[in-house]
Write a protein that holds these residues in place. Sequence first.
Motif: not given
Length: 570
Positions: A216-240
């Motif tokens: 469930a945690t992995r899917e919650a983090m995927r939803e965060v990624m999808r939200f911003w990628l759909n908004a126009g972000a081009d990816g992520f730098r991933v902390d720790m």
Amino acid sequence: MTTQHNQHALHRPSDFVKVDQQAALFHHPSWLRDAVFYEIYPQSFADANADGIGDIQGIIQHLDYIDSLGVTALWLNPCFTSPFQDAGYDVADYLNVAERYGTNDDLIELFHQAHQRGIKVLLDLVPGHTSIQHPWFIASQQPHIEDRGAYSDRYLWTNTAFESSAGMPTISGTTPRDGSYIVNFFAFQPALNYGFCNPDPAKSWQVDINASAPTATREAMREVMRFWLNAGADGFRVDMADSLVKNDDTEKSQTIESWRRMLAPIKAQFPEAAFVSEWSRPWQSLRAGFDMDFYLDWGWVPNGYNLLTRRTEHQLSHDHDASYFNADSAQSPLAFLADWQPQYQNTKALGYFSFITSNHDSPRMAPRLTDTERRIAFALLLLMPGVPFLYYGDEIGMRMQELVSVEGGYQRTGARTPMQWNAKPNLGFSAAPAEQLYLPIDHENDAPTVAAQEADTASILHCVRHIIAVRHANRCLQADADTQVVFADHNQRTLILLRTDSVSGKQALIAVNPGRHAETCELNGTNTLSYDPATAIVDAIVGSGNIQQQTPQAPLSLHIEAQSALVILL
């Protein structure tokens, strides 16, 4: 934030696992081949609303300047809702921009305006922990399980407040829940539950990565990624990025597997999205599905990057610095190569191992290194294989300052000061009163500014622009062109690399001599050089030098003057 790598021994080259070169499971975006990134610390870049804190509109207002550098992508440090006890690396809401930076609409406008200039934008994702003020944690800490909803096991809670976890910091006695919670960094950063490697069956709260809570945690983090990628972000730098699975084995096998599962559906949906990890073990991170990994400054166990740029405990003193780029250090490049080269050779087919000029966690080079020394450093760092990252203000020589801690910065705070734009009040960063600034500006009379260096064609700003332009103009100097050491010697300062584009066959030599004396170096492996004296072009970034050959059959040598950096297009 700097990952707590000191909990694990640093792998030396002799310890490397020989990775399967077919282990690159994911497509890498083609735009990364010619990418140059610019890291922006949002609260310190430009203040558009005169409240003393940088904001997204301030970034938008300076996109033309960013574009003029030749950079093709941005990385923004966290800009989400947060109590800012750790400068935004304590996220209270992944889906909303912090009010001090603006709104979600402002961030979407930034995506749009950057894309119009051909600039990508990566956001900073903090997947390993949240703030204690995040709604997930607020629900998770409730005393009665029926009040926790889906979040009872979203974090790592022991069974009672008096139970701890061996080898991991835990906090107890601060919440209504009868349990201790594991933290990743500071006490207000509870670790999210991605499971354990080899969980202890006697501890019911330790589960493996296949259990429902880590899933469930992995899917919650995927939803965060999808939200911003759909908004126009081009990816992520991933902390720790290496901190997810607890008690993982030496090779981080379960964290790697967790990332593969997390990234696979995202990359399938967004194939041109890019991901860079704060991991600095490319033989692990690139197998986990990341496109890039940072070559970070691990000062406590000197690695190659630290030996190149920051071999000192005195960040404001040139005299105490023993790094390779210091003209007086007498260091050869061999120690750096012993660390970097095996990592590069063993992972170059999997993705990119990326150099930084510095970052929000690393001391700036100035004033510890001189203007000339920094130009030589940039010539190497920005022309190496992988995708380079330029930290805001490094291009004008912004200096490391000695400051008290702000928002959990501690000794890192002095590398996070406001961008220096011009000679106006607050060096053009903000129209707010000086006492309201997020951090103080450089008050020295010779504080470098963009405006002053724009007007000086001999400035380091113009030098950095030129280096980036040379990289863009020559595929053999871009991310995936092969790199071979053709000269390095224990008794000499010079390092010479041969970079070759496998598509066109074009080649270039990068040669740096940070020392005080001219050197002549016989090139090794000259049978791989396509040298023609009639067509070779010497681009002297700093200083001067030239290739020498007594007869067509004689070995090639390169003469390079003291404190020089050359690009020789063959």
